[in-house]
Design a protein around this motif. Structure first.
Motif, short mmCIF file in Angstrom:
data_model
loop_
_atom_site.label_atom_id
_atom_site.label_comp_id
_atom_site.label_asym_id
_atom_site.label_seq_id
_atom_site.Cartn_x
_atom_site.Cartn_y
_atom_site.Cartn_z
N ARG A 1 0.82 -1.21 0.00
CA ARG A 1 0.00 0.00 0.00
C ARG A 1 0.85 1.26 0.00
NH1 ARG A 1 -3.22 1.79 5.32
NH2 ARG A 1 -1.04 2.24 5.84
N ASP A 2 1.93 1.27 0.76
CA ASP A 2 2.68 2.51 1.00
C ASP A 2 3.94 2.65 0.17
OD1 ASP A 2 0.78 3.07 2.91
OD2 ASP A 2 1.97 2.30 4.58
N ASP B 1 6.39 -2.27 -5.74
CA ASP B 1 6.55 -3.72 -5.93
C ASP B 1 7.94 -4.20 -5.52
OD1 ASP B 1 3.99 -3.88 -6.84
OD2 ASP B 1 4.52 -3.92 -8.98
N ARG B 2 8.95 -3.40 -5.76
CA ARG B 2 10.30 -3.84 -5.35
C ARG B 2 10.38 -3.99 -3.83
NH1 ARG B 2 14.90 -0.75 -8.07
NH2 ARG B 2 14.50 -2.37 -9.62
N HIS B 3 9.80 -3.07 -3.11
CA HIS B 3 9.80 -3.18 -1.65
C HIS B 3 9.02 -4.42 -1.20
CE1 HIS B 3 10.49 1.17 -2.37
NE2 HIS B 3 11.32 1.06 -1.35
N VAL B 4 7.94 -4.75 -1.91
CA VAL B 4 7.17 -5.95 -1.57
C VAL B 4 8.04 -7.19 -1.74
CG1 VAL B 4 5.24 -7.41 -2.30
CG2 VAL B 4 4.94 -4.93 -2.11
N ARG C 1 13.04 1.56 7.16
CA ARG C 1 12.43 2.72 7.81
C ARG C 1 10.94 2.48 8.03
NH1 ARG C 1 12.99 8.65 5.12
NH2 ARG C 1 15.14 8.40 5.84
N HIS C 2 10.31 1.86 7.03
CA HIS C 2 8.87 1.60 7.13
C HIS C 2 8.59 0.54 8.21
CE1 HIS C 2 5.01 2.52 5.42
NE2 HIS C 2 4.71 1.24 5.25
N LEU C 3 9.39 -0.52 8.23
CA LEU C 3 9.16 -1.60 9.19
C LEU C 3 9.36 -1.14 10.62
CD1 LEU C 3 10.94 -4.61 7.41
CD2 LEU C 3 8.48 -4.20 7.61
N GLY D 1 -5.76 -0.24 7.11
CA GLY D 1 -6.31 -0.92 5.95
C GLY D 1 -6.65 -2.38 6.15
N PHE D 2 -7.17 -2.75 7.33
CA PHE D 2 -7.62 -4.12 7.52
C PHE D 2 -8.72 -4.15 8.57
CE2 PHE D 2 -3.89 -3.77 10.42
CZ PHE D 2 -4.53 -4.00 11.63
N SER D 3 -9.45 -5.26 8.59
CA SER D 3 -10.40 -5.55 9.64
C SER D 3 -9.94 -6.80 10.37
CB SER D 3 -11.81 -5.78 9.09
OG SER D 3 -12.44 -4.56 8.75
#
Length: 393
Positions: A66-67, A70-73, A138-140, A259-261
């Protein structure tokens, strides 16, 4: 490796891009095989911290997708696979997520070869790869703590796992087949009938599981799972997921920011909710596309407000019809079953309250397109439910 430590410190704990560029430059200048091996080690550490804060593999990949890009994924999936080597075994849902992400095993020959094989896969330069790694780190590191829905890997499982009944695999196969047909048909009434039949099968299976548990044949207790609720139209999608959860004796709590339930319920019901929500989302999107095409053919232009109103109305009406199907099956089972089901409802509610002691309700806003609402209601209202009289507009 000191150079990697300096790069990570400069980039991950600095708010601006200057530290990111400095860190990437340091990494690009370091001996690449050694840097790649050290990046894996540090990445595993950041992933492990995410597990300790309640995150699971699918959650991490979802928020990265989301943020970032694709490379980061792909890098996140590599780190998850690398970290997974530490554990002798994980919970069934965890294992299923790893399989879906293709992170059950490492794809590279060995950590010493990871950097070179990664460069071949990504077909880019070292600086770009180093930047992507540091952005991911940084995101993690900034992921907040969330409610755990199961023990992190490496910790013992204190809850007795769900024991499938003898007919469960066959029932799920039938449900999947019905939902696949519902998704494939171009006729709304047929899709509705097939979906209703699938819901009846799931409701009967839920009742059978409740009876077995009441007789002491299983040790099931309520558990939880997380299901992604992605933009756009996430409010309508959250309502749709809540409808699927309620019809299957579960409770859904939406985290709009992440972004989840989180869906709380007994394991057989959770699987039903996942199957049903995914199918309803496909069906609702297809119906919306057809409605928009009809509107354009009539010379009208429809906007985001039409789609939002359509999906909200669709979710609301589908929820009523799913509940009707469940109530029909419950009535057929007889009144003697009601105390058993009520006890399970109380157990689910208690688990949800303990997980989420502070929840809020909000009014749905932005549903202002009357035509979208009418079309969405009609899309959910076309069919005759099995065992029920037809519904006419």
């Amino acid at each position: 490796m000191e150079q990697v430590e300096k790069a990570v410190s400069a980039a991950v704990y600095d708010e601006g891009d200057a530290g990111l560029d400095l860190g990437a430059s340091l990494l690009a200048a370091a001996p690449w095989p050694d840097a790649g091996r050290e990046l894996l080690r540090r990445g595993e550490e950041f992933v492990r911290r995410a597990w300790e804060r309640g995150w699971q593999p699918a959650d991490v990949v979802r928020v990265v997708r989301r943020d970032l890009d694709d490379r980061h994924v792909r890098l996140a999936t590599d780190l998850i696979a690398a970290e997974n080597r530490r554990y002798a075994g994980t919970a069934p849902r965890w294992e299923a997520q790893l399989r879906d992400l293709e992170a059950s095993h490492i794809w590279w020959g060995g950590d010493a070869r990871y950097a070179d094989e990664l460069a071949t896969r990504e077909r880019t330069d070292r600086f770009s790869l180093a930047t992507a790694f540091l952005e991911l780190f940084r995101h993690l590191i900034r992921l907040p703590a969330i409610e755990p829905v199961g023990p992190p890997p490496g910790e013992p499982v204190h809850v007795r796992p769900h024991t499938p009944t003898a007919d469960e695999p066959r029932m799920l196969t039938r449900v999947r087949a019905l939902l696949a047909k519902a998704e494939a048909t171009d006729y709304p009434d047929e899709a509705e009938a097939l979906t209703a039949k699938a819901q009846e099968l799931m409701a009967r299976h839920s009742i059978d599981a409740a009876l077995l548990a009441a007789q002491g044949h299983t040790g099931d207790v309520p558990t939880a799972c997380r299901i992604g609720v992605d933009a756009p139209y996430e409010t309508a999608k959250a309502i749709l997921l809540d409808a699927a959860a309620s019809a299957n004796r579960c409770r859904a709590v939406w985290n709009s920011g992440l972004g989840f339930s989180t869906v709380v319920g007994f394991e057989p019901d959770l699987e039903s909710v996942e199957l049903l929500y995914t199918s309803l989302l496909v069906q609702g999107t297809a119906a919306m596309t057809r409605a928009e095409a009809a509107q354009r053919a009539g010379g009208r232009k429809r906007t985001k407000s039409f789609r939002q109103a359509f999906l909200t109305a669709y979710a609301s009406r589908v929820g009523h019809r799913l509940s009707e199907a469940t109530e029909h099956v419950t009535e057929e089972a007889g009144g003697s079953l009601l105390p058993v089901l009520a006890a399970r409802d109380v157990a689910v509610e208690d688990r949800a309250e303990r997980m989420f002691p502070q929840t809020t309700s909000t009014r749905v806003r932005g549903v202002s397109d009357h035509a979208g609402w009418e079309h969405g209601t009609a899309a959910a209202d076309q069919a005759t439910m099995p065992g029920r009289p037809g519904v006419t507009r």
